[in-house]
Design an enzyme around this catalytic site. Structure first.
Site, PDB file in Angstrom:
ATOM      1  N   GLY A 221     -16.600   4.997  43.444  1.00 31.94           N
ATOM      2  CA  GLY A 221     -16.658   3.661  43.992  1.00 31.94           C
ATOM      3  C   GLY A 221     -17.426   1.944  42.731  1.00 31.94           C
ATOM      4  O   GLY A 221     -17.520   2.774  41.687  1.00 31.94           O
ATOM      5  N   LEU A 222     -17.965   1.021  43.660  1.00 34.39           N
ATOM      6  CA  LEU A 222     -18.442   0.427  43.079  1.00 34.39           C
ATOM      7  C   LEU A 222     -18.063  -0.142  41.839  1.00 34.39           C
ATOM      8  O   LEU A 222     -18.476  -0.118  40.875  1.00 34.39           O
ATOM      9  CB  LEU A 222     -20.326   1.014  42.726  1.00 34.39           C
ATOM     10  CG  LEU A 222     -20.940   1.572  43.836  1.00 34.39           C
ATOM     11  CD1 LEU A 222     -22.227   1.318  43.893  1.00 34.39           C
ATOM     12  CD2 LEU A 222     -21.260  -0.809  44.800  1.00 34.39           C
ATOM     13  N   CYS A 223     -16.904  -0.102  41.588  1.00 38.22           N
ATOM     14  CA  CYS A 223     -16.115  -1.225  40.067  1.00 38.22           C
ATOM     15  C   CYS A 223     -14.568  -1.939  40.730  1.00 38.22           C
ATOM     16  O   CYS A 223     -14.324  -2.274  40.204  1.00 38.22           O
ATOM     17  CB  CYS A 223     -15.157  -0.053  39.451  1.00 38.22           C
ATOM     18  SG  CYS A 223     -14.313   0.939  40.728  1.00 38.22           S
ATOM     19  N   GLY A 224     -15.164  -2.949  41.374  1.00 38.50           N
ATOM     20  CA  GLY A 224     -14.615  -4.399  41.702  1.00 38.50           C
ATOM     21  C   GLY A 224     -13.804  -3.690  42.637  1.00 38.50           C
ATOM     22  O   GLY A 224     -13.151  -2.944  43.169  1.00 38.50           O
TER      23      GLY A 224
END
Lengths: 135, 298
Positions: free
Chosen positions: B89-92
């Site tokens: 995750g952590l990709c907008g």
């Protein structure tokens, strides 16, 4: 456009364009026998079996490249080989491949399904062809 | 009003978050560059494969008994949607937009009375789809291309799709992935894989290419046989390309997301520091007033 009397030889693997140069002749291991490609060769699309591509230039064999099957497209001035695996013959590491072969043979014994065995078999064939070439 | 101690620890925590996000941004930038190079290196193979397939298909056009991979099974009752997302995750909005598109497509298809199946490539897509399409997920591939993405990874996925197709589990296969445009913009793309949609003849190609595609080739072995070998190969190439584009997009999206996060953290630190200083000052003033009024009372 190729120089006069030369064939534009391209060797491409899925990962990258390996070779792109003008040479005198290319000998490709086709599925139904080896064939040489000279300038103004007729249009041809062929399957490639595992074997060695010989690149002739200046009256001598310049490069010998092992390919593990693929496809080849020949036009009047171009010879494009789409290879699955391509390794220059002199870079083949016998010891490494023999080790791999040993592992794979064990895999065959362990293979559960028919398909899994076929997949491993195909890989063994490639390695065996490689060894035969390096000898 | 929060106490000074609370504020202090809050500031410290935001600062360490900022450090993480800025490091992640840097890592994503480096990985993006590599992914982009890889995608570019893979382009010649896909192009030539397409050209070869184009001339083959042209010479076989209209003939009976052409591989169903090219011509289709003659119906379109069951659709397989290949959803390509990232594992992390952590990709907008990278994964969400893909899944949203998949959901819309699936709803539309089921609305038309078709059956939908999913093949998830990437953990995030699987996790999101599992909530409402649990039974439709045929299979999923996780952690593919780790540590490095290789053609063999794509081949594995292609093999699975081919097997399913040959077993008659679906009629039409569509790939949904993020096409890489730039680090800040990725385009959600649907691509039909089976039956193989021939690309339109490239307009304005140089004369040499044009004559090459119309000329008659010799085939070794027979056309049909080559096609039989070439089509699964092409599937793998298309998937490989999708994977590469998707990887580049993922890193692009993460870079942008982390850049924003770093900036937001900076703003937050500014605000918190301001509150912290004000509170401290207020406390000092209050203490002074207490001392003075205490002295006056004597």
């Amino acid at each position: 456009m190729a120089e006069e009397g030369k064939v534009e030889f391209e060797l491409v693997s899925p990962e990258q364009l390996l070779v792109s140069e003008a040479v005198d002749m290319v000998v490709v291991p086709g599925a139904e026998g080896d064939f040489g490609v000279l300038p103004r060769h007729s249009l041809l699309i062929s399957e490639v079996r595992p074997g060695v591509i010989q690149v002739h230039d200046g009256g001598a064999v310049k490069d010998r490249i092992f390919v593990a099957g693929g496809f080849c497209e020949v036009t009047g001035e171009r010879c494009t080989v789409l290879a699955e695996i391509a390794v220059p013959v002199e870079d083949i590491d016998r010891a490494k491949i023999e080790a791999e072969l040993k592992d794979l043979r064990e895999d065959v014994a362990d293979a559960k399904s028919e398909e899994a065995r076929a997949a491993v078999d195909a890989r063994i064939k490639v390695r065996e062809a490689m060894l035969a070439v390096a000898a | 009003m929060a106490s000074l101690k609370e504020l202090r620890s809050r500031i410290a925590s935001v600062k360490s978050t900022q450090k993480i996000t800025s490091a992640m941004k840097m890592v994503a930038a480096a990985k993006l560059k590599r992914a982009q190079e890889q995608a570019e290196a893979a382009r010649p193979y896909a192009e030539r494969m397409e050209r070869m397939l184009g001339s083959l298909a042209a010479s076989l056009a209209g003939r009976a008994g052409v591989s169903p991979m090219l011509a289709g099974t003659g119906k379109d009752d069951v659709h397989l949607i290949v959803v390509m997302t990232s594992d992390r995750g952590l990709c907008g909005g990278f994964n969400t937009t893909i899944v949203r598109r998949a959901r819309i497509l699936a709803r539309q298809l089921t609305g038309d009375g078709k059956t939908v199946k999913f093949l998830c490539v990437g953990r995030k897509g699987r996790d999101q789809l599992r909530r409402d399409w649990r039974d439709a997920i045929a299979d999923s591939f996780l952690d593919i291309g780790r540590p490095t993405l290789e053609f063999a990874n794509a081949d594995q996925v292609a093999q699975r799709i081919t097997d399913m197709f040959e077993a008659g589990e679906f009629d039409v296969c569509t790939l949904i992935y993020n096409r890489f445009k730039s680090a800040i913009s990725q385009i959600v793309t649907d691509q039909q894989l089976i039956p193989f949609a021939l690309p339109e003849a490239p307009a304005g190609g140089d004369g040499d290419e044009a004559s090459g595609s119309t000329a008659v080739y010799e085939y070794e072995p027979e056309e049909a046989e080559i096609l039989e070998a070439l089509l699964p190969r092409n599937l793998a190439v298309q998937i490989y390309r999708g994977l590469l584009e998707s990887t580049a997009s993922e890193h692009g999206a993460r870079m942008t997301a982390m850049d924003n996060a770093t900036r937001n953290a900076g703003d937050m630190i500014g605000k918190l520091t301001m509150t912290y200083n004000r509170t401290r000052q207020a406390q000092i003033t209050k203490e002074l007033i207490e001392i003075i009024s205490g002295a006056e009372a004597l």
